[in-house]
Design an enzyme around this catalytic site. Sequence first.
Site, PDB file in Angstrom:
ATOM      1  N   HIS A  47      74.907  82.365  44.796  1.00  0.00           N
ATOM      2  CA  HIS A  47      73.714  82.748  45.561  1.00  0.00           C
ATOM      3  C   HIS A  47      73.104  84.065  45.058  1.00  0.00           C
ATOM      4  O   HIS A  47      72.343  84.698  45.790  1.00  0.00           O
ATOM      5  CB  HIS A  47      74.062  82.884  47.044  1.00  0.00           C
ATOM      6  CG  HIS A  47      74.444  81.587  47.686  1.00  0.00           C
ATOM      7  ND1 HIS A  47      73.587  80.517  47.830  1.00  0.00           N
ATOM      8  CD2 HIS A  47      75.625  81.179  48.232  1.00  0.00           C
ATOM      9  CE1 HIS A  47      74.192  79.504  48.424  1.00  0.00           C
ATOM     10  NE2 HIS A  47      75.445  79.885  48.691  1.00  0.00           N
TER      11      HIS A  47
ATOM     12  N   ASP B 299      78.148  77.470  55.574  1.00  0.00           N
ATOM     13  CA  ASP B 299      77.844  76.094  55.173  1.00  0.00           C
ATOM     14  C   ASP B 299      78.591  75.083  56.046  1.00  0.00           C
ATOM     15  O   ASP B 299      78.071  73.983  56.344  1.00  0.00           O
ATOM     16  CB  ASP B 299      78.205  75.871  53.701  1.00  0.00           C
ATOM     17  CG  ASP B 299      77.252  76.590  52.765  1.00  0.00           C
ATOM     18  OD1 ASP B 299      76.100  76.850  53.163  1.00  0.00           O
ATOM     19  OD2 ASP B 299      77.673  76.917  51.634  1.00  0.00           O
TER      20      ASP B 299
ATOM     21  N   GLN C 146      86.643  75.774  47.607  1.00  0.00           N
ATOM     22  CA  GLN C 146      85.992  76.221  48.838  1.00  0.00           C
ATOM     23  C   GLN C 146      85.633  74.991  49.677  1.00  0.00           C
ATOM     24  O   GLN C 146      84.950  74.081  49.204  1.00  0.00           O
ATOM     25  CB  GLN C 146      84.730  77.024  48.527  1.00  0.00           C
ATOM     26  CG  GLN C 146      84.017  77.525  49.763  1.00  0.00           C
ATOM     27  CD  GLN C 146      82.812  78.390  49.414  1.00  0.00           C
ATOM     28  OE1 GLN C 146      82.653  78.819  48.279  1.00  0.00           O
ATOM     29  NE2 GLN C 146      81.967  78.645  50.411  1.00  0.00           N
TER      30      GLN C 146
END
Length: 414
Positions: free
Chosen positions: A199, A334, A306
């Site tokens: 990101h 998320d 993840q």
Amino acid sequence: MHGGSGAHFDGVGGGSEYPSGYTHSPSAMSVPMSGRSGHPQPMPPVADPRMRAQGSGYPARHGGHPLGPPIQQPGPPHPPHAQHHTPQQSAPSPSLPQPHIRYYPPTGGHMPPPPPQQPPQPPPQQQPRQPAPPPAQVVTSPQTPSPQIASPGTLLTRLRAKLQRRVPVFGVWLTIPSPVTARAMAAQGFDWACIDMEHTPLSPSVMADMVSAVAASGTCVPIVRVPSHSPEWFKWALDAGAHGVIVPMVNTVEELLRVQRLCRYPPAGQRSMGAFFAPNVFGLRGPRAVSDYVEYVSKDIMVIPQIASVEGAANLPAMLKAGGTDAVFVGPYDLSASVRGTPDMQVQDVMAHIEQSAKDYDIPLGIYAAPGAAAGAKCRDGYSMIVAASDIECLLTSATDNLDRARSEARVYR
């Protein structure tokens, strides 16, 4: 030569107007020569007393000496009563060292005897040299780490050992694309730092500089979160010297196994050979640096999937059963977004399922819990790999706090 007893230089005989025995030279009165002997004779008496010095046979104008009067040395005049007095020499002062005066006798004299010389001392006996001990034989095997990597591997080994004992290790999340801020944050005492490429607009070259900056702290382990599952991201991160990778959006067993193969060299995986910078980050030097990294260090690279979706949470027990996972990192934001799209499901239930699965397979759990005030609650829930801060949040929070404090202190002046 005529009759007469005197000899002269110019050959003038005794009939000269000068007395016999004197030269006929226009210079001053010469010394007479006697007969045939050639030795100087004393000058006959001179009638004029002014031509004599008192008690001398030489003219007075020469001071009564053939070489003239003696040279008088300058100095203070002696008092009349001390003309025949010999002064006593005073004893040298015992407190002052006496200078050494070397005496040089006049020409024709005798030198004083040289001081007695000490007999030559025999050279000291040399001890026989002890033979050097034979070099220690170091036997390495695939199960025994290379001696060269004992020290460089301690940083990663220390982090893995803490995670195995479930000792909390606190990390910092790096999103600012700068090795300067990465070095500054790593030096604050964090156990590990995650360089986020998912990101943030990080290029591979900036990421590599940040990995080196974090590792240079000597206390902080550099970990990279790659943006996707493409092989080039794993190459760039691991070849730069990352000690581990966090891989986002791992949802199935197949995806996990593929990620593991990208992190291991053959025959265990399919990672491409080309780690020329990674050995330096681990402190390896010399001609065996690359081979030691490939043979030993690369096997300890941490692979951390993840879990950030409902699908990944549901397949987590099967993924952990497959093995090869060093830790599991939970993406709470998320995961919350994924749960909201699933009816009749709560995010707390999904989190509890993830925590129980990691506990069943004895796998460490990690989570983003910045700011650090939430770290205590996560430790009670079984998390041991905790993000306690991020660089951008620290920068913004510090800037806002300082500005608010300045305005509060200067309110009376506005």
